[in-house]
Structures are given as C-alpha cells and as structure tokens.
Design a protein around this motif. Structure first.
Motif: not given
Length: 316
Positions: A241, A243-246
């Motif tokens: 992706n 952009y992602d956030k983890k």
C-alpha cells in the motif's frame, strides 16, 4: 545531482565548456556513423561521483554519473543514436577526460520538470500526514533501488536506515558491504536487524516477488525498532500500500507516492531472491517482464533500457 566542485576542479573546465565538448564529439560521432547532421540542444548537464558498487573497499574506485538534459525528445534521440551507438562512443571518448567509470544518462528536460512536480506532490503528501522537513524517519535499505531513494530523502529528513538480516539469501555479504559503505560515507545512522523468516513464507519465495514478500513478512521487526527509537515514520518501498499505519507508526511506500524513473536508480544492489525466483519459476519471469513493460508504457523506463532488462530476465 549537481556539477560538483570536486569534479569541476579535477577536470579544469566549466560546465559550459563540457557541454560544448559533448556537442562537438556527438556531431563528429554522428558524421563518422554516416548519420544525418542535426542541431542538438543540451539544456543542462549534471555530473556527480557515486561510490562504486563493486563491493571492494577502495574508496577511490568510483562511478561517475553524467546526466545530459536534452531540450526535446528529438534532441534526446539524436544524442543516443540508433541502438545507442552515439552515446556509447561518446562515453568512450569522454573517458579520456573523466578518469573514472563513466556512466551517461540522457533525459528529456521536460521530463525533469514533470519529475520535479511529482516529487513536490509526494513531499506535500508527507507534509499532510504530519511529516515535516527535518523530522526523523526510518528507511528500509534492502534492494537495488533503496539506496537511490534514501539518497533523495536524506536531503529533507533525518534518516535512520534499517536493513533485515534474515540469512545471506536475503542480504548477501556483498550487498551488506555496499549498504554499509554508502551509509558510513554519508554519515547516516543505521542498524542491521537480525531476524528470521517464517518457514511458511520461505516456501512461497519462488512463487511471488520475493523481496517484497520477505520485507513485508519482517515488518514487525522494523516497527519495533521505530518504537524503540521514537520514530513515527517508516519508509518501506516494498509495501503493498501507499500508506498504512501500524502501532502508531506511519508506514509509507515512497515509490508509490512518487514513481522514480528507473534511469535515476544507480543499480547498486542486485536482488538474489529475485534472481533465484526467476531461475526456478517461469511465472516470476513473466510477472517481472510484465512489470518492465508496464513501466515502459508509464514512461518510467526507456524502450532501449527495457529491452535490455527483458533480455537479462530471459537469460536468468
């Protein structure tokens, strides 16, 4: 890139003088090859030393990249010549003036302007998610294009480089040494993270784009390191992706934000996983060739370069 003082002083001539020399030699070469005379416009040139990718420790062994910006695509074609003969002969003649491993790249100046606009758009995207110039970021440096990306990002952010060590099939000694030499010479803090790939993933490495698969399987190691260093932004150019956030860590695929032209990559590192996958699995070759064709249609690769790339893939 720029016309560095180091090179300018060693060559003892100015940028304009080098442009005139290039044009004189190109006209002579085209005449020698029985090609029609044509007026060629060079808008600008950029010349920069890049540490050699040979993997040795000789700091004096360097590649010298000369980028020639032609005014139009027609000028670009005239500079390159049929089958690349003109630019190939130019490289040999300029080696008498530039006593280094000279690599010449010819670009359309209009493409450079468009490319700069794309870069600004990508940087604005990062700004909109809270990443300001001068902030700390972590960047995964693993495969052939990662060094080129970090070379760009370090101009805007404080970079902390990470690489996964999950066996020599993921990070061979030669590639590790190249990464270390680059990071040390550019004074970029870095860490090689010892980690292991899940056995179930290992069995898939010959069926998928292996580098992306391996890097994404190891993402938690990088996220944990970012948390320990209090770094909130992690550049992983192998992510699926944009952009992602983890775990409150922003994970960004900068190449998805701004696809670089493949000619801007210095090809420091070869991907051993991809090579082995192509040798073992015909489907990987097909996927990789389709990717090259797609990049060519999108203007990210030149037809001549893509043809050479496809031939290399077929010969694996």
């Amino acid at each position: 890139m720029e016309f560095t003082n180091e090179i300018s002083n060693s060559l003892r001539f100015t940028k304009d003088e080098l442009i005139n020399t290039i044009l004189e030699k190109v006209y002579d070469i085209r005449k020698e090859l029985n090609l029609n005379h044509c007026d060629i416009n060079i808008v600008n040139i950029e010349l920069k030393d890049i540490n050699s990718s040979s993997g040795d420790n000789d700091k004096n062994n360097k590649n010298c990249y000369l980028t020639i910006y032609a005014r139009t695509r027609s000028d670009k074609s005239s500079l390159i010549g049929p089958g690349g003969w003109v630019i190939g002969k130019l490289r040999e003649e300029l080696k008498e003036l530039i006593d280094k491993n000279l690599i010449i790249i010819v670009e359309d100046y209009g493409d450079k302007i468009i490319n700069n606009e794309k870069k600004e758009k990508a940087l604005n995207y990062l700004l909109n998610i809270g990443l300001n110039k001068g902030d700390n970021i972590a960047v995964l440096v693993q495969c052939e294009y990662d060094i080129s990306i970090i070379d760009y990002l370090k101009n805007y952010y404080n970079v902390y480089a990470l690489s996964f060590e999950a066996g020599t099939f993921v990070l061979p000694y030669k590639n590790k040494n190249i990464i270390k030499d680059y990071l040390i010479s550019n004074k970029i803090p870095h860490k090689f993270i010892s980690c292991k790939l899940d056995k179930s993933i290992l069995s898939l490495l010959s069926d998928e784009f292996p580098c992306d698969l391996a890097c994404n399987n190891l993402i938690n190691y990088a996220v944990e390191e970012c948390k320990n260093k209090n770094i909130k932004y992690f550049i992983n150019n192998h992510g699926k992706n944009k952009y992602d956030k983890k775990y409150n860590i922003h994970i960004i695929n900068f190449l998805e934000l701004h696809p670089f032209k493949k000619s801007s990559f210095k090809n420091y590192l070869s991907c051993p996983l991809m090579i082995q996958s192509c040798k073992k699995n015909k489907n990987t070759k097909i996927k990789l060739i389709n990717k090259v064709v797609s990049d060519t249609y999108d203007g990210l690769m030149e037809p001549t370069g893509s043809s050479e790339k496809i031939m290399k893939i077929l010969n694996l």
